[in-house]
Design an enzyme around this catalytic site. Structure first.
Site, PDB file in Angstrom:
ATOM      1  N   HIS A 200       0.823  -1.216   0.000  1.00  0.00           N
ATOM      2  CA  HIS A 200       0.000   0.000   0.000  1.00  0.00           C
ATOM      3  C   HIS A 200       0.849   1.255   0.000  1.00  0.00           C
ATOM      4  CE1 HIS A 200       0.766   0.994   4.261  1.00  0.00           C
ATOM      5  NE2 HIS A 200       0.625  -0.307   4.530  1.00  0.00           N
ATOM      6  N   CYS A 216       3.326  -4.797   6.689  1.00  0.00           N
ATOM      7  CA  CYS A 216       2.893  -4.424   5.342  1.00  0.00           C
ATOM      8  C   CYS A 216       4.054  -3.818   4.549  1.00  0.00           C
ATOM      9  CB  CYS A 216       1.739  -3.432   5.408  1.00  0.00           C
ATOM     10  SG  CYS A 216       0.162  -4.171   5.930  1.00  0.00           S
TER      11      CYS A 216
END
Length: 240
Positions: A200, A216
């Site tokens: 992301h 992440c």
């Protein structure tokens, strides 16, 4: 002489004397003189018309306490924070086409965690390389997954474990945040399998090239948008 005649004579004498007595009274008490100074208090003075009226001076203004004591205000000095955000990104973490020898099929994403680099495999032994931010110590991971979902301006629902962990450090996270420029998920998100991990964007681009996430893979918003347009759901992702 009758009493009536005497009474009338006395009345005539009193009437004649009264104007003179009134004039004498006004000559002894001159008119009131009012101060012409409009900034002075409204005071009056009795006396001759050529006497200057009294003007009371205004009391001196009291200075603030810090001025009376000669206290000098020192300029504020803002010390540089030791962990201030880096405003420039190392050129090696900017997107570029590089030679990349791999047996993986074109279109595969390979994430080199130790070097904080993401490769999108191309034809002819080439790859498009991006800089990324990866998991901080204790949050590293490796494995093979595929992109199961793609989202523009994703919402953010922090896991309960993250909320508890950050609260213990005095950082209170929202239970939910709508997508947008202030959202730490950034402009795009690609979800990896059934895990909580995603590739992301970020609203903290200075963190690219470091170990700072909870697992992440972070990219600059412009880079994650570029990658988002080049891959599709089902793309193979290898994290090493």
């Amino acid at each position: 002489m009758s009493i009536r005649t005497v009474f009338l004579a006395l009345s005539a004498v009193c009437a004649a004397l009264n104007p003179a007595m009134a004039n004498d009274r006004y000559r002894e008490r001159p008119p009131i003189v009012v101060s012409p100074d409009l900034t002075a208090p409204w005071v009056t003075q009795l006396g001759r018309g050529d006497v200057r009226p009294v003007v009371y001076p205004q009391p001196p203004q009291r200075q603030p306490l810090f001025q009376r004591r000669n206290v000098q205000q020192r300029p504020q000095v803002v010390a540089a924070r030791p962990n201030a955000p880096r405003l420039r990104i190392d050129p090696q973490f900017l997107p570029q086409i590089v030679n990349y020898d791999t047996s993986e099929a074109p279109g595969t994403i390979v994430i080199d965690t130790p070097n904080r680099l993401l490769y999108l495999v191309l034809d002819g032994g080439k790859a498009r390389r991006y800089g990324v931010g990866v998991g901080k110590p204790g949050f590293e991971w490796a494995g093979t997954h595929s992109i199961t979902r793609k989202t523009e301006w994703p919402t953010w629902t922090p896991p309960k474990e993250m909320i508890t962990r950050e609260a213990a450090k005095g950082h209170y996270l929202p239970a939910f945040m709508e997508g947008g420029p202030e959202n730490p998920m950034g402009a795009r998100a690609m979800y990896l399998g059934s895990t909580l991990y995603r590739i992301h964007g970020t609203n903290q681009p200075w963190t690219i090239g470091s170990n700072n996430s909870s697992g992440c893979i972070r990219m600059r918003n412009e880079d994650v948008t570029d990658l988002y347009e080049r891959v599709k759901v089902g793309t193979r992702v290898i994290v090493i």
